[in-house]
Design a protein around this motif. Structure first.
Motif, PDB file in Angstrom:
ATOM      1  N   ASP A 288       0.857  -1.184   0.000  1.00  0.00           N
ATOM      2  CA  ASP A 288       0.000   0.000   0.000  1.00  0.00           C
ATOM      3  C   ASP A 288       0.898   1.240   0.000  1.00  0.00           C
ATOM      4  O   ASP A 288       2.093   1.153  -0.305  1.00  0.00           O
ATOM      5  CB  ASP A 288      -0.953  -0.019   1.192  1.00  0.00           C
ATOM      6  CG  ASP A 288      -0.221  -0.102   2.532  1.00  0.00           C
ATOM      7  OD1 ASP A 288       0.991   0.203   2.583  1.00  0.00           O
ATOM      8  OD2 ASP A 288      -0.860  -0.468   3.544  1.00  0.00           O
ATOM      9  N   CYS A 307      -1.442  -0.812  -5.189  1.00  0.00           N
ATOM     10  CA  CYS A 307      -2.686  -1.562  -5.011  1.00  0.00           C
ATOM     11  C   CYS A 307      -3.857  -0.733  -5.514  1.00  0.00           C
ATOM     12  O   CYS A 307      -4.127   0.362  -5.006  1.00  0.00           O
ATOM     13  CB  CYS A 307      -2.853  -1.907  -3.528  1.00  0.00           C
ATOM     14  SG  CYS A 307      -4.447  -2.609  -3.095  1.00  0.00           S
ATOM     15  N   TRP A 308      -4.569  -1.260  -6.513  1.00  0.00           N
ATOM     16  CA  TRP A 308      -5.716  -0.534  -7.058  1.00  0.00           C
ATOM     17  C   TRP A 308      -6.870  -0.466  -6.057  1.00  0.00           C
ATOM     18  O   TRP A 308      -7.694   0.453  -6.103  1.00  0.00           O
ATOM     19  CB  TRP A 308      -6.182  -1.184  -8.357  1.00  0.00           C
ATOM     20  CG  TRP A 308      -5.469  -0.654  -9.568  1.00  0.00           C
ATOM     21  CD1 TRP A 308      -4.469  -1.259 -10.263  1.00  0.00           C
ATOM     22  CD2 TRP A 308      -5.692   0.612 -10.202  1.00  0.00           C
ATOM     23  NE1 TRP A 308      -4.045  -0.451 -11.297  1.00  0.00           N
ATOM     24  CE2 TRP A 308      -4.781   0.701 -11.286  1.00  0.00           C
ATOM     25  CE3 TRP A 308      -6.546   1.676  -9.968  1.00  0.00           C
ATOM     26  CZ2 TRP A 308      -4.726   1.816 -12.131  1.00  0.00           C
ATOM     27  CZ3 TRP A 308      -6.501   2.787 -10.808  1.00  0.00           C
ATOM     28  CH2 TRP A 308      -5.598   2.848 -11.872  1.00  0.00           C
ATOM     29  N   ALA A 309      -6.952  -1.420  -5.145  1.00  0.00           N
ATOM     30  CA  ALA A 309      -8.013  -1.370  -4.137  1.00  0.00           C
ATOM     31  C   ALA A 309      -7.833  -0.167  -3.216  1.00  0.00           C
ATOM     32  O   ALA A 309      -8.807   0.485  -2.825  1.00  0.00           O
ATOM     33  CB  ALA A 309      -8.027  -2.664  -3.320  1.00  0.00           C
ATOM     34  N   HIS A 310      -6.575   0.141  -2.857  1.00  0.00           N
ATOM     35  CA  HIS A 310      -6.325   1.317  -2.020  1.00  0.00           C
ATOM     36  C   HIS A 310      -6.627   2.610  -2.785  1.00  0.00           C
ATOM     37  O   HIS A 310      -7.186   3.558  -2.219  1.00  0.00           O
ATOM     38  CB  HIS A 310      -4.867   1.322  -1.543  1.00  0.00           C
ATOM     39  CG  HIS A 310      -4.620   0.392  -0.394  1.00  0.00           C
ATOM     40  ND1 HIS A 310      -4.405  -0.953  -0.564  1.00  0.00           N
ATOM     41  CD2 HIS A 310      -4.567   0.621   0.944  1.00  0.00           C
ATOM     42  CE1 HIS A 310      -4.215  -1.517   0.619  1.00  0.00           C
ATOM     43  NE2 HIS A 310      -4.314  -0.592   1.557  1.00  0.00           N
ATOM     44  N   TYR A 337     -11.404  -3.964 -13.042  1.00  0.00           N
ATOM     45  CA  TYR A 337     -11.770  -5.161 -12.292  1.00  0.00           C
ATOM     46  C   TYR A 337     -12.667  -6.082 -13.108  1.00  0.00           C
ATOM     47  O   TYR A 337     -12.695  -7.292 -12.875  1.00  0.00           O
ATOM     48  CB  TYR A 337     -12.434  -4.768 -10.970  1.00  0.00           C
ATOM     49  CG  TYR A 337     -11.418  -4.484  -9.886  1.00  0.00           C
ATOM     50  CD1 TYR A 337     -10.962  -5.495  -9.049  1.00  0.00           C
ATOM     51  CD2 TYR A 337     -10.897  -3.213  -9.709  1.00  0.00           C
ATOM     52  CE1 TYR A 337     -10.023  -5.255  -8.071  1.00  0.00           C
ATOM     53  CE2 TYR A 337      -9.952  -2.942  -8.735  1.00  0.00           C
ATOM     54  CZ  TYR A 337      -9.521  -3.972  -7.908  1.00  0.00           C
ATOM     55  OH  TYR A 337      -8.578  -3.729  -6.939  1.00  0.00           O
ATOM     56  N   LEU A 399       0.987   1.565 -10.013  1.00  0.00           N
ATOM     57  CA  LEU A 399      -0.358   1.048 -10.259  1.00  0.00           C
ATOM     58  C   LEU A 399      -0.446   0.337 -11.606  1.00  0.00           C
ATOM     59  O   LEU A 399      -1.260  -0.559 -11.795  1.00  0.00           O
ATOM     60  CB  LEU A 399      -1.375   2.193 -10.214  1.00  0.00           C
ATOM     61  CG  LEU A 399      -1.746   2.731  -8.832  1.00  0.00           C
ATOM     62  CD1 LEU A 399      -2.558   4.016  -8.948  1.00  0.00           C
ATOM     63  CD2 LEU A 399      -2.510   1.691  -8.017  1.00  0.00           C
ATOM     64  N   ASP A 411      -4.253  -6.016  -7.033  1.00  0.00           N
ATOM     65  CA  ASP A 411      -4.342  -5.366  -5.720  1.00  0.00           C
ATOM     66  C   ASP A 411      -3.765  -6.252  -4.631  1.00  0.00           C
ATOM     67  O   ASP A 411      -3.311  -7.368  -4.874  1.00  0.00           O
ATOM     68  CB  ASP A 411      -5.794  -4.979  -5.390  1.00  0.00           C
ATOM     69  CG  ASP A 411      -6.731  -6.184  -5.429  1.00  0.00           C
ATOM     70  OD1 ASP A 411      -6.304  -7.279  -5.051  1.00  0.00           O
ATOM     71  OD2 ASP A 411      -7.891  -6.022  -5.857  1.00  0.00           O
ATOM     72  N   ASN A 412      -3.805  -5.724  -3.413  1.00  0.00           N
ATOM     73  CA  ASN A 412      -3.267  -6.400  -2.242  1.00  0.00           C
ATOM     74  C   ASN A 412      -4.345  -7.131  -1.454  1.00  0.00           C
ATOM     75  O   ASN A 412      -4.136  -7.467  -0.292  1.00  0.00           O
ATOM     76  CB  ASN A 412      -2.620  -5.355  -1.303  1.00  0.00           C
ATOM     77  CG  ASN A 412      -1.118  -5.536  -1.201  1.00  0.00           C
ATOM     78  OD1 ASN A 412      -0.523  -6.329  -1.927  1.00  0.00           O
ATOM     79  ND2 ASN A 412      -0.487  -4.822  -0.298  1.00  0.00           N
ATOM     80  N   ASN A 413      -5.476  -7.390  -2.058  1.00  0.00           N
ATOM     81  CA  ASN A 413      -6.601  -7.950  -1.313  1.00  0.00           C
ATOM     82  C   ASN A 413      -6.300  -9.314  -0.705  1.00  0.00           C
ATOM     83  O   ASN A 413      -6.803  -9.650   0.367  1.00  0.00           O
ATOM     84  CB  ASN A 413      -7.842  -8.049  -2.204  1.00  0.00           C
ATOM     85  CG  ASN A 413      -8.511  -6.703  -2.382  1.00  0.00           C
ATOM     86  OD1 ASN A 413      -8.159  -5.729  -1.733  1.00  0.00           O
ATOM     87  ND2 ASN A 413      -9.479  -6.640  -3.280  1.00  0.00           N
TER      88      ASN A 413
END
Length: 494
Positions: A288, A307-310, A337, A399, A411-413
């Motif tokens: 992150d 991380c695209w989620a962040h 996604y 990214l 992402d880092n999920n």
């Protein structure tokens, strides 16, 4: 204050007003964000249809009649349909206890023409029993000595708990988040009285047995070419201050290609902490935006992935600040996604994944990057939308780096999912008793996280490992990894 403003020139006065307006906008965006955090939805799912969820305060008469008719039809349908579609299929691997029943009365003149079978899923509470080893002694007739079989290796030498009991206690605490005092209550219900200090001692000694396997995992993790890194806090009692709790940190390293997870405890969150793991690291590192990772990310042997989620979360926070801009970015991220979903559903390999991403994700990223670069110039830096744009803009190369290789993740999920059991446990037993206890917990969190990733029963794995770790050849230590235990189990079931 008013006198001071009167003495300013028109140009200076405009600057003061502009500064105040900017500060007001910033404070209003912060207030909106905190209200959203307190009262808004907690999920991250972004709904792209702006009309969805809009409810009118009044409905027209015709609409009301139509709605009543639909409800009436629904009620009639519910009345006519069966209660359920059918019974759930029971697992085939469970033992079956058969209970045969026959009609009452004289059956002499009757012939059995068939049978009906009804099944129920039942259970028994945990069954405690005593395993008693009886070793017979044999003496030589000529008096040359006495012979007796050796005891098998035991997890706790001269202790009373067996491997399965220890596995149950550790699985209960670290996988099912059941504090030891609650497990003591379970023992008490079965009229087994065990002191809290005794259960704590068993837990400590059992965890210490895993240390060689954990050290092997540390060594293997250092050599991986793709790591995701994250950290989460844990309260730890401070021995120097009675009753005081210190905030320590679990640093977590996930190797996506191997499906292994490593928890490492440290009292500090400083940038020096991941040094032993990352100083000599070469390859892809995904994190992150925490600044502690920057010096490792800048090494020429490292390709840093963001991380695209962040990034998505930052724009989600900005919906109340600038909905139009935030929604535009969120819709584009949603498309990225969407590509990942097709990759997963289609079971594409690394080569096919890279080709699809370059064909469809790369154009989206390029256009979005150009748009953010233009918009960020006209956006207040301290506003929430400004912060979101700056977060993404500062990490744009990182990214985009997941496009380099089809094995990389967007992402880092996955590593955040590995942290969840630790967070749930934190809510139940609140703190670790010492820094040493926190590190011992890190060992079992590591292996249970790997069990979850490889769909391995943590109790069965731990029981097997505790039974074998003291006698296994050190060269074969990796055979005790959860993923390798799964292979052994599958082969034995063939």
């Amino acid at each position: 204050m008013e006198n001071a403003l009167e003495n300013l020139s028109k140009e200076d006065l405009l600057k003061v007003i502009s500064s105040r307006d900017e500060k007001i906008d910033y404070l209003e965006s912060q207030l909106a964000m905190y209200k959203r955090m307190q009262f808004g939805q907690k999920r991250e799912l972004f709904e792209g249809d702006p009309n969805q969820g809009v409810l009118p305060f009044e409905s027209e008469h015709a609409q009301a009649e139509q709605q009543e008719e639909e409800i009436r039809q629904k009620i009639e349908y519910v009345r006519k349909r069966p209660n359920h579609k059918g019974r759930a299929k029971l697992p085939a691997h469970l033992p079956v206890e058969e209970i045969e029943t026959h009609p009452q009365g004289d059956l002499t003149d009757m012939v059995c023409i068939g049978q009906e079978i009804t099944e129920e899923l039942e259970c028994e509470p945990a069954r405690f029993y005593i395993k008693r080893y009886i070793r017979y002694k044999y003496a030589a007739k000529n008096g040359d000595g006495v012979s007796m079989a050796e005891l098998p290796e035991r997890v706790i030498d001269k202790g009373i708990p067996g491997a399965s009991l220890l596995a149950m206690i550790l699985t209960g605490k670290y996988a099912d988040h059941l504090p030891l005092y609650r497990q003591k209550q379970i023992f008490a219900r079965e009229n087994i009285q065990i002191a809290s200090s005794t259960i704590e001692g068993w837990t400590r000694q059992a965890l210490e047995k895993l240390e060689p396997l954990y050290l092997q995992l540390v060594h293997d993790t250092r050599t991986r070419g793709y790591l995701q890194v994250d950290e989460t806090r844990i309260k730890v009692l401070d021995s120097d201050k009675k009753g005081a709790a210190h905030t320590g940190w679990y640093w977590v390293y996930h190797a996506p290609l191997d499906g292994t997870v490593l928890f490492d405890y440290n009292p500090s969150r400083g940038g020096h902490v991941p040094g032993p793991m990352l100083d000599n690291f070469k390859g892809y590192m995904q994190t992150d935006g925490y600044v502690a990772y920057e010096k490792y990310a800048k090494k020429k042997e490292v390709v840093h992935l963001a991380c695209w989620a962040h990034a998505r979360r930052e724009f989600e926070k900005a919906l109340d600040n600038d909905r139009v801009s935030a929604e535009k970015v969120l819709l584009e991220i949603q498309k990225l996604y969407g590509v990942e979903r097709r990759i997963k559903d289609g079971g594409l390999d690394a080569k096919q994944t890279k080709e699809l991403r370059l064909a469809e994700s790369l154009p989206i990223i390029n256009e979005l990057g150009k748009w953010i670069f233009q918009e960020i110039k006209n956006t207040l830096p301290k506003s929430q939308i400004g912060k979101a744009m700056m977060y993404a803009y500062a990490r744009w190369d990182a990214l985009s780096a997941y496009l380099y290789d089809g094995n990389l993740l967007i992402d880092n999920n996955q590593i955040e999912n590995a942290l969840r059991p630790c967070c749930l446990g934190r809510k139940n037993y609140l703190f670790a008793g010492s820094h040493e206890a926190a590190q011992r917990a890190a060992m079992i969190y590591s292996f249970f996280a790997s069990c979850k990733k490889h769909q391995v029963n943590p109790f069965q794995w731990l029981k097997y490992t505790l039974e074998n770790i003291m006698s296994i050849n050190h060269k074969n230590l990796k055979d005790l990894y959860p993923q390798n235990f799964k292979i052994i189990t599958e082969k034995s079931n063939m």
